[in-house]
Design a protein around this motif. Structure first.
Motif, mmCIF file in Angstrom:
data_model
loop_
_atom_site.group_PDB
_atom_site.id
_atom_site.type_symbol
_atom_site.label_atom_id
_atom_site.label_comp_id
_atom_site.label_asym_id
_atom_site.label_seq_id
_atom_site.Cartn_x
_atom_site.Cartn_y
_atom_site.Cartn_z
ATOM 1 N N SER A 263 0.808 -1.228 0.000
ATOM 2 C CA SER A 263 0.000 0.000 0.000
ATOM 3 C C SER A 263 0.838 1.274 0.000
ATOM 4 O O SER A 263 0.387 2.318 -0.476
ATOM 5 C CB SER A 263 -0.950 -0.001 1.206
ATOM 6 O OG SER A 263 -0.210 -0.108 2.416
ATOM 7 N N GLN A 264 2.058 1.231 0.520
ATOM 8 C CA GLN A 264 2.913 2.425 0.579
ATOM 9 C C GLN A 264 4.006 2.409 -0.491
ATOM 10 O O GLN A 264 4.934 3.209 -0.436
ATOM 11 C CB GLN A 264 3.575 2.503 1.969
ATOM 12 C CG GLN A 264 2.602 2.558 3.131
ATOM 13 C CD GLN A 264 1.684 3.766 3.048
ATOM 14 O OE1 GLN A 264 2.139 4.882 2.787
ATOM 15 N NE2 GLN A 264 0.388 3.548 3.282
ATOM 16 N N GLU B 102 4.761 5.776 -2.531
ATOM 17 C CA GLU B 102 5.396 6.830 -1.727
ATOM 18 C C GLU B 102 6.867 6.499 -1.464
ATOM 19 O O GLU B 102 7.744 7.369 -1.581
ATOM 20 C CB GLU B 102 4.658 7.010 -0.392
ATOM 21 C CG GLU B 102 3.273 7.629 -0.523
ATOM 22 C CD GLU B 102 2.204 6.610 -0.869
ATOM 23 O OE1 GLU B 102 2.561 5.431 -1.115
ATOM 24 O OE2 GLU B 102 1.017 6.990 -0.904
ATOM 25 N N GLU B 103 7.136 5.240 -1.126
ATOM 26 C CA GLU B 103 8.519 4.843 -0.869
ATOM 27 C C GLU B 103 9.353 4.908 -2.146
ATOM 28 O O GLU B 103 10.522 5.313 -2.123
ATOM 29 C CB GLU B 103 8.552 3.425 -0.291
ATOM 30 C CG GLU B 103 7.992 3.325 1.122
ATOM 31 C CD GLU B 103 8.141 1.927 1.691
ATOM 32 O OE1 GLU B 103 8.794 1.081 1.041
ATOM 33 O OE2 GLU B 103 7.617 1.672 2.793
#
Length: 430
Positions: A294-295, A298-299
């Motif tokens: 889910s991230q 962004e990462e």
């Protein structure tokens, strides 16, 4: 039991093939040399024996029962050889097992062979049936990773309509290659550069400057190795500016300039292509090591380089959008596999292994794919030799491959034998 050779000879022969890349026809020679030096009195097996052991191990791995679970991740692809056969390969790993690995970059021994299905015709309907058959071995998978081949995609899409809990993830390497392809096809200077590099290679191939030749480009999936040619160009641009390096190579600066000077006019483009590759390589590295979650977007945004050229910036934006879309497929706290490189590597090793017989088309050697995955402890080899017989291998080959390129050639040879054995016509002198 029922074997002429000891378990040590069998396991040692297979280790040479599977772990050191020794050709099947060289195994007996290597073992004989080693045992002679060590003073061991033992006989090495023939090519045909080692080949049959390899196929028996492969069939054992294929038939070995798999755990039934709802967290399997399948990696799917086709492999082709001479002839009309096309083989669907499914390898997999449970999500729980993947998370426990020291490195999330999969190795051959980390995955299991789920299914191996040679066919003479492949389309969405055929692939769907093959996937349904694989469900009986592992249960419905949580995710399927593959490229975007038309028949594969159609079959997986149909499978997902039946099993909503399964998601499809597009392999990151194929995605970056596709984005590069679209970008470079719009870049007129790329095709001019490739053509010039090819001409340069032909000009110097038989000269003292042959060491400057650009790398051979792949005829298939050539946009998956753009980096090789671009890296060569960047390196040789630096060479043009260093007379010291040219002389150290035993060449004359004026001669190198006259033949390679054309590269200078591509300097801005090489820089642009280099930035594009830096972005794609960073994205591939992240997804291979961290997967899709889910991230992820962004990462990834935090680790992707910030390019200065418009084309590289556009590519960066496209990759972030792609990873963002993929990450919506992951549940909260879930991490999914986003790369099929382990299967690409397994297929590459299979092609190397079958190189001796690759010109015969798809034969029973396709079973060796099963021997290339999983762990090869001596106990597993022993079980394989005990449970799988030569007859089992012949039966599988006959039922799954039927008439092969090699069998057609053999029938032609046998049919022509009477003609070949005729006595030559003698003409008597008048």
């Amino acid at each position: 039991a029922r074997h002429h050779y000891s378990l040590g000879v069998v396991a040692g022969s297979l280790s040479l093939v599977l772990h050191t890349g020794t050709r099947l026809r060289r195994v007996a020679v290597v073992l004989a040399m080693s045992w002679n030096w060590a003073g061991v009195d033992a006989a090495a097996a023939s090519y045909y024996s080692v080949r049959m052991w390899l196929l028996r191990l492969g069939l054992y791995q294929l038939n070995c029962p798999k755990e039934q679970a709802d967290d399997w991740i399948w990696i799917v692809d086709h492999t082709l050889q001479l002839g009309d056969h096309k083989c669907l390969i499914i390898v997999g790993i449970r999500q729980a097992a993947w998370e426990q690995l020291d490195s999330r970059v999969l190795r051959h021994e980390d995955v299991d062979l789920i299914d191996l299905q040679p066919v003479t015709e492949s389309n969405g309907q055929v692939v769907y049936r093959q996937l349904r058959a694989a469900v009986t071995k592992t249960g419905v998978p949580r995710a399927i990773v593959s490229d975007n081949g038309s028949d594969l995609h159609a079959g997986i899409d149909r499978f997902r309509r039946k099993h909503r809990e399964t998601v499809w993830l597009y392999d990151i390497k194929h995605k970056t290659a596709c984005l590069l392809k679209h970008a470079l096809e719009r870049d007129a200077s790329w095709s001019v550069f490739v053509a010039q590099a090819h001409r340069f290679k032909q000009q110097i191939a038989q000269t003292e400057m042959a060491g400057l030749a650009p790398p051979q480009q792949r005829s298939k999936a050539r946009y998956m190795n753009v980096d090789v040619l671009t890296d060569w160009a960047a390196k040789h641009l630096k060479l043009l500016d260093s007379k010291k390096a040219i002389r150290a190579a035993g060449l004359k600066p004026a001669q190198v300039e006259s033949k390679l000077g054309w590269l200078r006019k591509f300097a801005p483009q090489i820089r642009r292509w280099g930035e594009m590759l830096a972005v794609t390589e960073a994205a591939e590295h992240y997804v291979r090591h961290e997967g899709i979650h889910s991230q992820a977007s962004e990462e990834l945004a935090a680790v992707l380089p910030t390019p200065t050229t418009r084309a590289a910036c556009r590519l960066r934006k496209q990759l972030l959008q792609f990873v963002q879309e993929e990450s919506t497929l992951a549940r909260t706290g879930e991490r999914l596999l986003g790369s099929s490189e382990v299967l690409e590597s397994i297929i590459g090793k299979f092609k190397h292994l079958s190189g001796e017989r690759g010109h015969h088309g798809m034969t029973g050697m396709v079973l060796s794919l099963g021997a290339l995955v999983g762990h090869h402890a001596v106990a597993i080899v022993q079980n394989a030799m005990h449970e799988i017989t030569n007859h089992d291998v012949w039966e599988w080959s006959h039922s799954h491959l039927g008439s092969t390129v090699q069998s057609v050639r053999r029938r032609i040879t046998n049919a022509l034998k009477p003609e070949q054995n005729r006595q030559p016509l003698r003409v008597e002198n008048a």
